[in-house]
Design a protein around this motif. Structure first.
Motif, PDB file in Angstrom:
ATOM      1  N   PRO A   1       8.525  14.637  21.775  1.00  0.00           N
ATOM      2  CA  PRO A   1       9.588  15.497  22.297  1.00  0.00           C
ATOM      3  C   PRO A   1      10.970  14.978  21.930  1.00  0.00           C
TER       4      PRO A   1
ATOM      5  N   LEU B   1       2.205  17.898  26.825  1.00  0.00           N
ATOM      6  CA  LEU B   1       2.677  17.437  25.521  1.00  0.00           C
ATOM      7  C   LEU B   1       1.546  17.525  24.502  1.00  0.00           C
TER       8      LEU B   1
ATOM      9  N   LYS C   1       5.067  17.404  20.772  1.00  0.00           N
ATOM     10  CA  LYS C   1       5.022  15.955  20.675  1.00  0.00           C
ATOM     11  C   LYS C   1       5.283  15.522  19.220  1.00  0.00           C
TER      12      LYS C   1
END
Length: 264
Positions: A117, A92, A115
């Motif tokens: 998500p 991420l 990010k």
């Protein structure tokens, strides 16, 4: 040292373990909450803490932030792969670039998400990666069992020359069964994982999927049974004893002539 693969789930109540490593409290806890319905989630705010968690337990999926202090996600990913080669790693980052994604994949990441998500995308990714990790561990376990059986058969070949052709056939059969057996057990694991997820909203459908997994598992056990039967045949070698043909001929001659003499 690499970990042994996770054991096969014993029932529908067990959830896959997920580790979330992120130095930011808000995103870390938000991801943990989102996944908590389907997974058992453990969190860590530093890469070093996450690595320690991995040394202590076997996780199905690691969700790893790339931008962290002390040790970034790329370096942490390299360390993860030295601990566990089968765990799925989802990277991420809020600084998502093609170069960063490529770098992650080169070091063993399984998936890359921006990010923060999207919730649906996150859930889908973690479910898919948990199933993939389970299949990898099942395949490793089956392959090790087959390698062990093959080694045992090879030892028997060297010890039992009279029936060497039969032992060789057994080795070839066990080898040929390895691939379909791996597929059968792998799909049984997938069905179990799917049944666990479905059972939350539809117990009847979950039970049906679990029954499918039982059918596949029985087929795999039958393959094991065939392989074991072949293995047992290599142990039934004929017993031989030395024979002195000259002495036997002398005994026969003495019997014949002594009988002839008594008859005369």
């Amino acid at each position: 040292m690499l970990k042994e693969p996770l054991p096969v789930s014993a029932g529908l109540s067990e959830k896959p373990l997920v580790l979330v490593v992120d130095d930011e409290y808000g995103p870390r806890e938000s991801i943990a909450y989102t996944l908590s319905a389907d997974f058992d989630v453990v969190t860590a705010e530093r890469a070093s803490e996450g690595l320690q968690r991995l040394r202590e337990r076997s996780f199905a999926v690691v969700i790893l932030d790339i931008r962290m202090p002390e040790m970034d996600g790329i370096r942490a990913l390299e360390a993860i792969r030295k601990i566990d080669t089968t765990v799925s790693v989802v990277m991420l980052t809020g600084y998502g670039t093609l170069q960063t994604a490529q770098q992650s994949m080169m070091h063993g990441a399984n998936q890359f998400l921006r990010k923060p998500p999207d919730i649906a995308e996150l859930l889908s990714a973690v479910r898919t990666q948990a199933q993939a990790a389970s299949m990898r561990r099942q395949q490793i376990r089956v392959n090790r069992e087959m390698e062990s059986m093959n080694e045992a058969l090879k030892r028997e070949i060297s010890e039992r020359q009279p029936d060497v052709w039969q032992a060789r056939a057994a080795v070839e059969l066990v080898h040929d069964l390895a691939n379909p057996l791996t597929v059968l057990i792998g799909y049984a694991a997938l069905l179990v994982q799917e049944a666990k997820r479905v059972a939350y909203r539809d117990p009847e459908q979950g039970d049906k999927l679990h029954n499918f997994a039982d059918v596949v598992s029985r087929a795999a056990e039958y393959c094991h049974h065939l392989a074991d039967n072949w293995k047992q045949t290599t142990r039934k070698t004929a017993e031989y004893t030395d024979l002195d043909v000259v002495s036997l001929a002398k005994e026969v001659r003495e019997i014949i002539f002594s009988t002839t003499a008594r008859s005369s």
